[in-house]
Design a protein around this motif. Structure first.
Motif, PDB file in Angstrom:
ATOM      1  N   PRO A  11       6.067   2.399   4.625  1.00 13.16           N
ATOM      2  CA  PRO A  11       4.649   2.382   4.284  1.00 13.16           C
ATOM      3  C   PRO A  11       3.894   1.206   4.879  1.00 13.16           C
ATOM      4  O   PRO A  11       2.726   1.336   5.226  1.00 13.16           O
ATOM      5  N   VAL A  12       4.536   0.028   4.994  1.00  9.05           N
ATOM      6  CA  VAL A  12       3.833  -1.150   5.488  1.00  9.05           C
ATOM      7  C   VAL A  12       3.365  -0.960   6.923  1.00  9.05           C
ATOM      8  O   VAL A  12       2.283  -1.378   7.299  1.00  9.05           O
ATOM      9  N   THR A  13       4.170  -0.312   7.756  1.00 11.55           N
ATOM     10  CA  THR A  13       3.798  -0.133   9.161  1.00 11.55           C
ATOM     11  C   THR A  13       3.185   1.221   9.446  1.00 11.55           C
ATOM     12  O   THR A  13       2.673   1.447  10.533  1.00 11.55           O
ATOM     13  N   ARG A  14       3.199   2.143   8.476  1.00 14.58           N
ATOM     14  CA  ARG A  14       2.753   3.505   8.741  1.00 14.58           C
ATOM     15  C   ARG A  14       1.297   3.562   9.185  1.00 14.58           C
ATOM     16  O   ARG A  14       0.941   4.283  10.100  1.00 14.58           O
ATOM     17  N   ARG A  15       0.400   2.847   8.502  1.00 14.92           N
ATOM     18  CA  ARG A  15      -1.025   2.996   8.777  1.00 14.92           C
ATOM     19  C   ARG A  15      -1.350   2.731  10.249  1.00 14.92           C
ATOM     20  O   ARG A  15      -2.037   3.511  10.892  1.00 14.92           O
ATOM     21  N   CYS A  16      -0.885   1.590  10.773  1.00  6.10           N
ATOM     22  CA  CYS A  16      -1.273   1.257  12.139  1.00  6.10           C
ATOM     23  C   CYS A  16      -0.483   2.040  13.169  1.00  6.10           C
ATOM     24  O   CYS A  16      -1.044   2.531  14.147  1.00  6.10           O
ATOM     25  N   VAL A  17       0.822   2.190  12.977  1.00  5.82           N
ATOM     26  CA  VAL A  17       1.615   2.879  13.992  1.00  5.82           C
ATOM     27  C   VAL A  17       1.298   4.367  14.021  1.00  5.82           C
ATOM     28  O   VAL A  17       1.253   4.986  15.085  1.00  5.82           O
ATOM     29  N   SER A  18       1.046   4.968  12.867  1.00  4.68           N
ATOM     30  CA  SER A  18       0.791   6.406  12.867  1.00  4.68           C
ATOM     31  C   SER A  18      -0.474   6.732  13.633  1.00  4.68           C
ATOM     32  O   SER A  18      -0.516   7.697  14.404  1.00  4.68           O
ATOM     33  N   TRP A  44      -9.199  -1.568  14.100  1.00  4.15           N
ATOM     34  CA  TRP A  44      -8.727  -0.638  13.076  1.00  4.15           C
ATOM     35  C   TRP A  44      -7.426  -1.123  12.449  1.00  4.15           C
ATOM     36  O   TRP A  44      -7.252  -1.092  11.229  1.00  4.15           O
ATOM     37  N   MET A  45      -6.501  -1.586  13.293  1.00  7.48           N
ATOM     38  CA  MET A  45      -5.216  -2.063  12.778  1.00  7.48           C
ATOM     39  C   MET A  45      -5.402  -3.269  11.875  1.00  7.48           C
ATOM     40  O   MET A  45      -4.814  -3.359  10.791  1.00  7.48           O
ATOM     41  N   ASP A  46      -6.210  -4.219  12.307  1.00  7.13           N
ATOM     42  CA  ASP A  46      -6.451  -5.415  11.513  1.00  7.13           C
ATOM     43  C   ASP A  46      -7.072  -5.053  10.170  1.00  7.13           C
ATOM     44  O   ASP A  46      -6.660  -5.556   9.118  1.00  7.13           O
ATOM     45  N   ARG A  47      -8.026  -4.146  10.194  1.00  6.49           N
ATOM     46  CA  ARG A  47      -8.710  -3.736   8.959  1.00  6.49           C
ATOM     47  C   ARG A  47      -7.742  -3.079   7.981  1.00  6.49           C
ATOM     48  O   ARG A  47      -7.756  -3.370   6.779  1.00  6.49           O
ATOM     49  N   ASN A  48      -6.886  -2.190   8.483  1.00  9.26           N
ATOM     50  CA  ASN A  48      -6.005  -1.452   7.594  1.00  9.26           C
ATOM     51  C   ASN A  48      -4.820  -2.279   7.117  1.00  9.26           C
ATOM     52  O   ASN A  48      -4.361  -2.115   5.983  1.00  9.26           O
ATOM     53  N   LEU A  49      -4.331  -3.178   7.945  1.00  9.26           N
ATOM     54  CA  LEU A  49      -3.263  -4.062   7.469  1.00  9.26           C
ATOM     55  C   LEU A  49      -3.784  -4.999   6.386  1.00  9.26           C
ATOM     56  O   LEU A  49      -3.068  -5.341   5.447  1.00  9.26           O
ATOM     57  N   ASN A  50      -5.041  -5.408   6.512  1.00 10.02           N
ATOM     58  CA  ASN A  50      -5.618  -6.270   5.479  1.00 10.02           C
ATOM     59  C   ASN A  50      -5.806  -5.539   4.158  1.00 10.02           C
ATOM     60  O   ASN A  50      -5.946  -6.181   3.111  1.00 10.02           O
ATOM     61  N   LYS A  51      -5.807  -4.189   4.180  1.00  2.00           N
ATOM     62  CA  LYS A  51      -5.857  -3.436   2.934  1.00  2.00           C
ATOM     63  C   LYS A  51      -4.558  -3.594   2.151  1.00  2.00           C
ATOM     64  O   LYS A  51      -4.535  -3.511   0.924  1.00  2.00           O
ATOM     65  N   TYR A  52      -3.473  -3.790   2.874  1.00  2.00           N
ATOM     66  CA  TYR A  52      -2.178  -3.964   2.227  1.00  2.00           C
ATOM     67  C   TYR A  52      -1.905  -5.421   1.848  1.00  2.00           C
ATOM     68  O   TYR A  52      -1.281  -5.704   0.835  1.00  2.00           O
ATOM     69  N   GLN A  59      -3.259 -17.148   7.578  1.00  2.00           N
ATOM     70  CA  GLN A  59      -2.495 -15.906   7.707  1.00  2.00           C
ATOM     71  C   GLN A  59      -3.332 -14.816   8.364  1.00  2.00           C
ATOM     72  O   GLN A  59      -2.830 -14.042   9.174  1.00  2.00           O
ATOM     73  N   LYS A  60      -4.607 -14.749   8.022  1.00  2.00           N
ATOM     74  CA  LYS A  60      -5.481 -13.756   8.651  1.00  2.00           C
ATOM     75  C   LYS A  60      -5.619 -14.022  10.141  1.00  2.00           C
ATOM     76  O   LYS A  60      -5.644 -13.087  10.957  1.00  2.00           O
ATOM     77  N   ALA A  61      -5.706 -15.302  10.504  1.00  2.00           N
ATOM     78  CA  ALA A  61      -5.815 -15.652  11.924  1.00  2.00           C
ATOM     79  C   ALA A  61      -4.549 -15.246  12.668  1.00  2.00           C
ATOM     80  O   ALA A  61      -4.606 -14.726  13.795  1.00  2.00           O
ATOM     81  N   LEU A  62      -3.395 -15.463  12.027  1.00  2.00           N
ATOM     82  CA  LEU A  62      -2.134 -15.074  12.645  1.00  2.00           C
ATOM     83  C   LEU A  62      -2.037 -13.557  12.771  1.00  2.00           C
ATOM     84  O   LEU A  62      -1.562 -13.038  13.786  1.00  2.00           O
TER      85      LEU A  62
END
Length: 289
Positions: A11-18, A44-52, A59-62
């Motif tokens: 689930p952690v990687t699903r949003r961006c990789v899918s 899009w990836m940054d936005r959705n990973l920040n949802k998790y 950490q956000k900068a990294l």
């Protein structure tokens, strides 16, 4: 090219990789859509990973740095691979071998593309995950559970929508379907063995194991976390593995039947679509990040 499910992933990687693989393997309509959306992939990836992940400033900068690195790597190294592969498939459109065995080879080749992105993204994200404090880990646990619950509700309520999407994908590749091909799809959907509750139970098992390791940090935990991110199948039950194998076999059989019944016009449509997408991938790969 016509599938009924997505490859398994944590689930952690699903949003961006899918979304990345959906774009790269052409689950969007029209080359202009791919060019437009791919250009905004890092946002899009940054936005959705920040949802998790409830991250602090550093950490956000990294995270932004790692997302940019992933996008740059994918554009430079993976898109040319996709272009080469689509051009290869275009040359095989008129090949009489549309057997499930040949389609299994194609499926395995596509899996290697998927896995390359999963490994790269997991290796980039893992250093951020291990920095999370206890409060952040608990927030991550809540977000994963919420995503699981939402996914299960959507699946149970969207049977008709899934049927329409399946036909939409088939028509995207082949153009208008014949009555015979429509009947093939009806038979496939009626016999689908997928159980969303079993999938949800498997995802729960994965998330509990991952979060427990992230909390306790036992000896060798980094390798354990990495293995769970890139190979969630290692936690599959025999029953769930059997269900996934059946789904793949059903998809290959249906694709074999439809491709075997394709008209000359449909084969030309498929060939043209593959070449157009290959050209799109090359165009995107040549652009500066």
């Amino acid at each position: 090219m016509m599938t009924t499910y997505q490859p398994p992933i944590s689930p952690v990687t699903r949003r961006c990789v899918s979304v990345l693989l959906a774009l790269a393997l052409v689950l969007l309509a029209g080359c202009s859509s791919i060019r437009l959306v791919y250009g905004h992939l890092d946002w899009w990836m940054d936005r959705n990973l920040n949802k998790y992940l409830d991250l602090d400033g550093p950490q956000k900068a990294l995270l932004q740095q790692r997302v940019d690195e992933f996008h740059r790597w994918h554009r430079q190294t993976q898109l040319p691979r996709y272009a080469d592969y689509f051009e290869k498939l275009a040359k095989e459109v008129d090949d009489p071998d549309h057997s499930p065995q040949r389609l299994r080879q194609i499926e395995q080749e596509v899996d290697t593309f998927w896995q390359s992105s999963v490994v790269m993204l997991s290796d980039l994200m893992l250093p951020i995950l291990v920095q999370l404090d206890n409060a952040q880990i608990e927030q991550l646990a809540e977000n994963i559970q919420e995503e699981r619950e939402d996914s299960l509700k959507k699946w149970e309520k969207s049977k008709r929508k899934r049927e329409k999407e399946f036909r939409k994908q088939a028509e995207r590749w082949l153009g208008d379907l014949t009555d015979e091909q429509d009947a093939m799809i009806d038979r496939q959907l009626a016999s689908t063995t997928f159980d969303p509750k079993r999938r949800d139970a498997q995802r729960q098992q994965w998330s509990e194991a991952f979060l427990a390791t992230l909390r306790s940090k036992p000896e060798g935990y980094l390798q354990q976390l990495r293995e769970m991110l890139i190979n969630p199948q290692s936690l599959w039950s025999p029953e769930y593995r059997k269900m996934q194998d059946q789904l793949r076999a059903q998809g290959r059989q249906l694709a074999s039947e439809i491709l075997g019944s394709a008209t000359p016009e449909q084969r030309q449509h498929l060939k043209s679509s593959l070449l157009e997408y290959a050209a799109d991938f090359r165009h995107l790969a040549a652009q500066a990040h």
